[in-house]
Design an enzyme around this catalytic site. Structure first.
Site, PDB file in Angstrom:
ATOM      1  N   GLU A   1     -28.358  19.272 -18.966  1.00 36.61           N
ATOM      2  CA  GLU A   1     -27.284  19.911 -18.208  1.00 36.61           C
ATOM      3  C   GLU A   1     -27.804  21.057 -17.349  1.00 36.61           C
ATOM      4  OE1 GLU A   1     -23.532  20.244 -20.660  1.00 36.61           O
ATOM      5  OE2 GLU A   1     -24.937  19.668 -22.221  1.00 36.61           O
TER       6      GLU A   1
ATOM      7  N   SER B   1     -21.382  17.689 -22.822  1.00 42.21           N
ATOM      8  CA  SER B   1     -20.999  17.040 -21.567  1.00 42.21           C
ATOM      9  C   SER B   1     -21.039  15.520 -21.632  1.00 42.21           C
ATOM     10  CB  SER B   1     -21.883  17.524 -20.414  1.00 42.21           C
ATOM     11  OG  SER B   1     -21.588  18.853 -20.101  1.00 42.21           O
TER      12      SER B   1
ATOM     13  N   SER C   1     -14.380  22.608 -13.437  1.00 46.61           N
ATOM     14  CA  SER C   1     -14.323  22.943 -14.862  1.00 46.61           C
ATOM     15  C   SER C   1     -12.923  23.372 -15.277  1.00 46.61           C
ATOM     16  CB  SER C   1     -15.314  24.064 -15.188  1.00 46.61           C
ATOM     17  OG  SER C   1     -16.635  23.649 -14.962  1.00 46.61           O
TER      18      SER C   1
END
Length: 357
Positions: free
Chosen positions: A16, A189, A324
């Site tokens: 990530e 994620s 987000s």
């Protein structure tokens, strides 16, 4: 008054890495505009994918461009990867923005604790428990929070003994049935996650998950709406409005999560008031169950047909990119992005204060 110098720590040794850069860009921008510009000075600290720490102009260049750097990776030696002490002396508080392993699993939090410099977010315990899905679910179960059925698996069960593997699959099928989700226990994620509907898919997904982590979790699939709630605070945390995610893909995978237009977000979620209240209460309970601090996003399944709510997971270091959910939930709750970042820094400073009677 002297400005508080915030060390924005980003990049890191995980899959990530690029998302971390995007989150750090947004946080650094928020700390240097509006009222925050008079309070904070950003000191970027970048960790390459190979683990080399970069300060000053090199780190600032990555933050500005959004492109990863490999400077020093080729010749890096283990001893070279420790941060030089001088740049750390200028930092009043760290803002770690390292998603995934080596960033939100308690490892960097342990280092920052040893440095005796305040930092934003959960400590070692909250980060480690919040990262490991098996430990997390154990903590949730102890707190009496409802979850879907799951089976914990080790890499050894998948790879070490060919005679054990068929029995393992039999046990999973008997306990959970299909569809089910196979997940590495310690990746964020949606990395390495697979939805399975047959024995063949289950075997392939277990083998894949074992390549990512020595601990694996298999969860029963459920037909439900996926909703999320943000939590902010330390010992007296508060919950945001509830948001809902809808998407066309099989599940909320990495591409869907971080690609604009791949998922629809409804904030606030169109839910009965009583369901919203229960989700908010459970979000705070989940936050406290793992001993989180400062920041977390808590994810749920809502089965509309039965009114059941299942706690899915907690993310103690959620993303701060444009897509987000965490900052968007607080925006809808009345806290702007700039104010949210300011509050997170203040909560980090608060946690470092000595206990008074």
């Amino acid at each position: 008054m002297a400005k508080t110098q915030v060390g924005v720590l980003f990049g890191g040794c995980s899959g990530e890495h690029e998302v971390s850069i995007c989150s750090a860009q947004a946080i650094a921008k928020a700390l240097t505009q509006g009222a925050n510009a008079d309070k904070y000075l950003v000191l970027p600290v970048y960790i390459t994918k190979a683990g080399v720490w970069q300060f000053g102009d090199r780190a600032a260049q990555v933050l500005q461009s959004g492109e990863p750097s490999t400077d020093g990776d080729e010749t890096a030696k283990p001893g070279d990867r420790l941060p030089a002490p001088q740049p750390l002396n200028d930092i009043d508080i760290w803002f770690p923005v390292l998603h995934g392993p080596n960033g939100e699993d308690g490892t960097i939090q342990g280092l920052l604790s040893l440095l005796q410099i305040p930092f934003v977010g959960s400590g070692v315990l909250g980060s480690a428990v919040g990262m490991d899905k098996i430990a997390m679910k154990t903590a949730f179960a102890q707190a009496g929070l409802p979850q879907v059925k799951y089976v914990a698996v080790t890499r050894a069960e998948v790879w070490s003994n060919p005679c054990v593997f068929p029995k393992l699959c039999d046990r999973i099928e008997e306990a959970l049935g299909y569809p089910a989700f196979v997940k590495p226990a310690n990746l964020g994620s949606s990395v390495g996650i697979a939805k399975v509907r047959s024995r063949q898919e289950l075997e392939a997904a277990l083998d894949s998950a074992a390549s990512y982590d020595r601990r694996i979790i298999v969860e029963a699939g459920v037909e439900a709406r996926e909703v999320e709630c943000a939590v902010l605070g330390n010992d007296v945390p508060k919950a945001s409005v509830v948001g809902e995610i809808s998407f066309e893909s099989d599940f909320y995978d990495y591409e869907t999560k971080y690609s604009a237009g791949q998922a629809d977000l409804m904030i606030p979620a169109p839910l009965p008031p009583e369901i919203t209240r229960q989700i908010q209460e459970m979000a705070v309970q989940a936050f406290q169950a793992v001993d989180a601090a400062g920041i977390s996003r808590v994810d749920f399944f809502y089965v509309e047909a039965t009114g059941e709510i299942f706690l899915n997971e907690i993310n103690t270091l959620p993303g701060f990119t444009q897509t987000s959910m965490y900052p968007m939930l607080w925006q809808a709750s009345g806290i702007s992005f700039d104010a949210l970042v300011d509050q997170l820094v203040q909560f980090g400073l608060e946690r470092s204060q000595p206990i008074s009677a």
